[in-house]
Design an enzyme around this catalytic site. Structure first.
Site, PDB file in Angstrom:
ATOM      1  N   LYS A 163       0.856  -1.189   0.000  1.00 33.80           N
ATOM      2  CA  LYS A 163       0.000   0.000   0.000  1.00 33.80           C
ATOM      3  C   LYS A 163       0.893   1.240   0.000  1.00 33.80           C
ATOM      4  O   LYS A 163       1.182   1.831   1.044  1.00 33.80           O
ATOM      5  CB  LYS A 163      -0.927  -0.048   1.224  1.00 33.80           C
ATOM      6  CG  LYS A 163      -2.135   0.845   1.107  1.00 33.80           C
ATOM      7  CD  LYS A 163      -3.174   0.470   2.163  1.00 33.80           C
ATOM      8  CE  LYS A 163      -4.212   1.558   2.336  1.00 33.80           C
ATOM      9  NZ  LYS A 163      -5.036   1.802   1.155  1.00 33.80           N
TER      10      LYS A 163
HETATM   11  N1  PPE Z   1      -7.856  -1.636  -2.925  1.00 35.16           N
HETATM   12  C1  PPE Z   1      -7.289  -0.418  -2.836  1.00 35.16           C
HETATM   13  C2  PPE Z   1      -6.584   0.134  -4.011  1.00 35.16           C
HETATM   14  C3  PPE Z   1      -7.392   0.290  -1.638  1.00 35.16           C
HETATM   15  O1  PPE Z   1      -6.833   1.493  -1.542  1.00 35.16           O
HETATM   16  C4  PPE Z   1      -8.093  -0.261  -0.547  1.00 35.16           C
HETATM   17  C5  PPE Z   1      -8.226   0.497   0.732  1.00 35.16           C
HETATM   18  C6  PPE Z   1      -8.662  -1.543  -0.696  1.00 35.16           C
HETATM   19  C7  PPE Z   1      -8.501  -2.204  -1.902  1.00 35.16           C
HETATM   20  C8  PPE Z   1      -9.365  -2.239   0.439  1.00 35.16           C
HETATM   21  O2  PPE Z   1      -8.430  -2.648   1.399  1.00 35.16           O
HETATM   22  P1  PPE Z   1      -8.812  -2.774   2.938  1.00 35.16           P
HETATM   23  O3  PPE Z   1      -9.010  -1.387   3.433  1.00 35.16           O
HETATM   24  O4  PPE Z   1      -7.652  -3.459   3.546  1.00 35.16           O
HETATM   25  O5  PPE Z   1     -10.066  -3.562   3.018  1.00 35.16           O
HETATM   26  N2  PPE Z   1      -8.308   1.902   0.591  1.00 35.16           N
HETATM   27  C9  PPE Z   1      -8.019   2.754   1.696  1.00 35.16           C
HETATM   28  C10 PPE Z   1      -7.821   4.191   1.258  1.00 35.16           C
HETATM   29  C11 PPE Z   1      -9.018   5.026   1.011  1.00 35.16           C
HETATM   30  C12 PPE Z   1      -8.665   6.482   0.774  1.00 35.16           C
HETATM   31  O6  PPE Z   1      -9.447   7.182   0.124  1.00 35.16           O
HETATM   32  O7  PPE Z   1      -7.625   6.951   1.236  1.00 35.16           O
HETATM   33  C13 PPE Z   1      -9.022   2.580   2.817  1.00 35.16           C
HETATM   34  O8  PPE Z   1     -10.106   2.046   2.608  1.00 35.16           O
HETATM   35  O9  PPE Z   1      -8.689   2.966   3.935  1.00 35.16           O
END
Ligand code: PPE
Length: 312
Positions: A163
């Site tokens: 990330k």
């Molecule tokens: N894909 C991406 C690209 C992504 O950024 C997130 C989280 C997810 C999948 C889902 O991952 P998880 O949160 O572990 O279930 N995105 C983060 C950032 C949002 C933002 O606008 O900043 C979040 O949900 O915190």
């Protein structure tokens, strides 16, 4: 405050070992991470539960935080206990009952040039109240999404399981393109043209009572909410195919689609490129899993207590 609203300068932020006032948590303009996107971050939620404030899947977020730095040789110079205490400290000092927590680590200020050389790794943890990411109504009614004309970076180009801050220029391009065209969010295809994920969400499809979500080699982030929903679905007897390729056309013929993410939680999708999905509203499987999700995170059940760190 909901997503897309201005920050309130309120409370403290933990920065490199200290709690500093919100407005003083700053960094130099020649910070490496600002120039080259060389940071890693997390997005975590703490929920206001019947047993007080609880951080959801903190251990898993911490695991991913440390792992995300690996491809970049970015070693976070604080241990798990320190980062945990810091987070609990921020929640308590800011008197947050529920919050979105944002840990970030990045190559700091020392030298420029793509090589980080002797740049320090700076770490900060902030938290603030964040409502429903795509709006309260989105959780019930679902959202209209657009297939982005931008493709996700292939995992052979940039590790998508880390990330990394720099990756999110792709998310910005896709999300803003969608919003400029009147949609709430985008779906991004991978380099092969199959479904990857949203700009900040994983994607799930329901077809004939079974659940499908793109596998880790489809250029997705290994989402913690994705894992949560897979677990909750399997416990409810669903067959979950979590290592599949989903072609673009399958989206149109799906019975249900939904997004998952720490910020987005479980958000139904009702239209893709103006094609109505299923009944054009939150579908029954989505609703069941969404209810199960909120029941767990708000601790209205004893299930999965191992996923929670209580702040009280
Ligand atoms: N894909 C991406 C690209 C992504 O950024 C997130 C989280 C997810 C999948 C889902 O991952 P998880 O949160 O572990 O279930 N995105 C983060 C950032 C949002 C933002 O606008 O900043 C979040 O949900 O915190």
């Amino acid at each position: 405050m909901s997503a897309f609203e201005e920050m309130e300068e309120d409370g403290v932020i933990w920065q490199n070992g200290e709690f500093v006032d919100w407005e003083n948590a700053t960094t130099h303009v020649l910070t490496h991470g600002l120039h080259y996107g060389t940071g890693v971050f997390e997005g975590v939620r703490a929920y206001d539960t019947e047993r007080g404030t609880a951080i959801f899947r903190w251990d898993d977020h911490l695991d991913r935080f440390y792992q995300s730095g690996k491809p970049y040789d970015l070693e976070i110079p604080f241990d798990r206990e320190t980062l945990t205490d810091a987070t609990v400290g921020v929640l308590r000092r800011n008197e947050l009952e529920s919050a979105y927590i944002r840990p970030i680590a990045f190559y700091g200020y020392h030298q420029l040039g793509v090589s980080p050389g002797e740049c320090p790794v700076d770490v900060a943890i902030a938290a603030w109240p964040w409502g429903a990411y795509l709006g309260e109504e989105a959780l019930e009614e679902g959202i209209d999404v657009m297939i982005s004309s931008w493709r996700k970076h292939a995992s052979s180009q940039i590790p998508t399981n880390a990330k990394t801050t720099g990756l999110y220029v792709n998310s910005l391009l896709a999300g803003e393109e969608a919003r400029r065209n009147g949609y709430a969010e985008a779906i991004v295809l991978n380099k092969e043209g199959n479904v990857a994920e949203g700009p900040g969400e994983n994607l799930f499809m329901v077809r004939d009572g079974e659940i499908f979500t793109p596998g880790l080699s489809e250029s997705i982030l290994d989402g913690i909410t994705r894992d949560t929903v897979i677990t909750l679905a399997e416990e409810r007897g669903y067959t979950v195919h979590d290592n599949v390729t989903i072609s673009r056309g399958e989206l149109n013929t799906a019975d249900e689609l939904f997004f998952t993410g720490s910020a987005a939680e479980v958000t139904p999708i009702r239209k893709v490129d103006n094609v109505v999905i299923g009944e054009g509203t939150r579908g029954p499987v989505t609703e069941e899993l969404q209810s199960a999700f909120f029941e767990v995170v708000e601790r209205r059940t004893d299930d999965h207590d191992e996923w929670f760190d209580y702040v009280a």
